[in-house]
Scaffold this motif. Structure first.
Motif, mmCIF file in Angstrom:
data_model
loop_
_atom_site.group_PDB
_atom_site.id
_atom_site.type_symbol
_atom_site.label_atom_id
_atom_site.label_comp_id
_atom_site.label_asym_id
_atom_site.label_seq_id
_atom_site.Cartn_x
_atom_site.Cartn_y
_atom_site.Cartn_z
ATOM 1 N N VAL A 50 0.827 -1.206 0.000
ATOM 2 C CA VAL A 50 0.000 0.000 0.000
ATOM 3 C C VAL A 50 0.864 1.260 0.000
ATOM 4 N N ARG A 51 1.954 1.233 0.757
ATOM 5 C CA ARG A 51 2.788 2.440 0.842
ATOM 6 C C ARG A 51 4.019 2.391 -0.076
ATOM 7 N N PHE A 52 4.065 1.454 -0.997
ATOM 8 C CA PHE A 52 5.236 1.292 -1.849
ATOM 9 C C PHE A 52 5.493 2.520 -2.720
ATOM 10 N N ARG A 53 4.441 3.102 -3.257
ATOM 11 C CA ARG A 53 4.640 4.294 -4.100
ATOM 12 C C ARG A 53 5.180 5.464 -3.273
ATOM 13 N N GLN A 54 4.597 5.663 -2.116
ATOM 14 C CA GLN A 54 5.011 6.799 -1.290
ATOM 15 C C GLN A 54 6.413 6.602 -0.698
ATOM 16 N N ARG A 66 10.381 -2.399 -10.813
ATOM 17 C CA ARG A 66 10.977 -2.549 -12.144
ATOM 18 C C ARG A 66 10.385 -1.561 -13.142
ATOM 19 N N ALA A 67 9.092 -1.286 -12.995
ATOM 20 C CA ALA A 67 8.454 -0.325 -13.896
ATOM 21 C C ALA A 67 9.058 1.061 -13.746
ATOM 22 N N HIS A 68 9.671 1.323 -12.583
ATOM 23 C CA HIS A 68 10.289 2.620 -12.323
ATOM 24 C C HIS A 68 11.808 2.519 -12.261
#
Length: 237
Positions: free
Chosen positions: A96-100, A143-145
């Protein structure tokens, strides 16, 4: 508060009963579950700190649970490493907090460490298949980033100080670690074997643990060079 107590009792109903904990331990657990109800993903834990950070070359984010959160920066002096561990978190909450807490910080490498609280059903029952899906989602996001990934093993436990193996059976730890190692190999990721360095027989070596779950200073001293080696290997790929 009544709802928190109900959730706590459900979480501790099997295989560890609530009455096996001291009053202080129960109060600590109740407070932890109260925080979870207010912010399940833990997005407020590092949100303000993240907003003040500027991009930094060679940054590494350590994403994990209490094993990571309790790891002090003194083990990596002068390194651009960020600790993003949260006590009692599961891999679902980490996702849930991976992006942040990872992607937004633009690290070169992320070290993903989790699973011990899933095995203990801290947030309710969790299957190995569900855990695997959450690990895979985090890897795919990284990997996408263009973020290199290190996947760490679940660390061992022991009953040296209190009962730990009832909630985190050795067989389940070995099974999850086997999947993590296989997944890393099949997908060109670096597998970081904390377990092998901390275990004695099938249990956490007593001289390396603070309570049967968390490493002590000596335990983290063993883990630090392994993490450094894994990070270097990830960057080399």
């Amino acid at each position: 508060m009544r709802l928190v107590r109900v959730l706590l009792l459900l979480a501790l109903s099997s295989p560890l009963r609530a009455q096996e904990l001291s009053r202080e331990q129960l109060e600590t657990a109740i407070e932890a579950y109260r925080r979870v109800l207010l912010d399940w993903g833990g997005l407020t834990r590092y949100g303000s700190e993240n907003a003040e950070l500027k991009p930094q070359p060679g940054r590494v984010v350590f994403l994990g649970d209490e094993i990571t959160e309790n790891w002090g920066p003194e083990f990596f002096p002068g390194k651009p490493y960020l600790n993003r561990g949260i006590t009692r978190q599961t891999v679902a909450q980490m996702l849930v907090r991976f992006r942040q807490d990872v992607i937004a910080l633009q690290p070169a490498v992320v070290v993903i460490q989790g699973g011990t609280n899933d095995l203990a059903s801290v947030m309710g029952p969790s299957t190995e298949g569900t855990m695997a899906e959450h690990f895979m989602s985090m890897v795919e996001l990284a990997r996408a980033h263009k973020i290199k990934v290190v996947i760490a093993s679940v660390t061992p436990v022991c009953d040296c100080f209190s009962k730990m193996t009832a909630r985190r059976p050795v067989g389940k730890i070995l099974s999850l670690n086997g999947w993590l190692k296989q997944y890393a190999a099949a997908n060109g990721l670096v597998y970081l074997d904390y377990y092998g360095a901390l275990v004695e027989g099938r249990f956490f070596k007593q001289s390396l643990t603070a309570d049967g779950l968390l490493p002590n200073a000596a335990g983290y001293a063993v883990m630090a060079p392994l993490a450094e080696k894994a990070i270097a290997a990830a960057l080399a790929r």
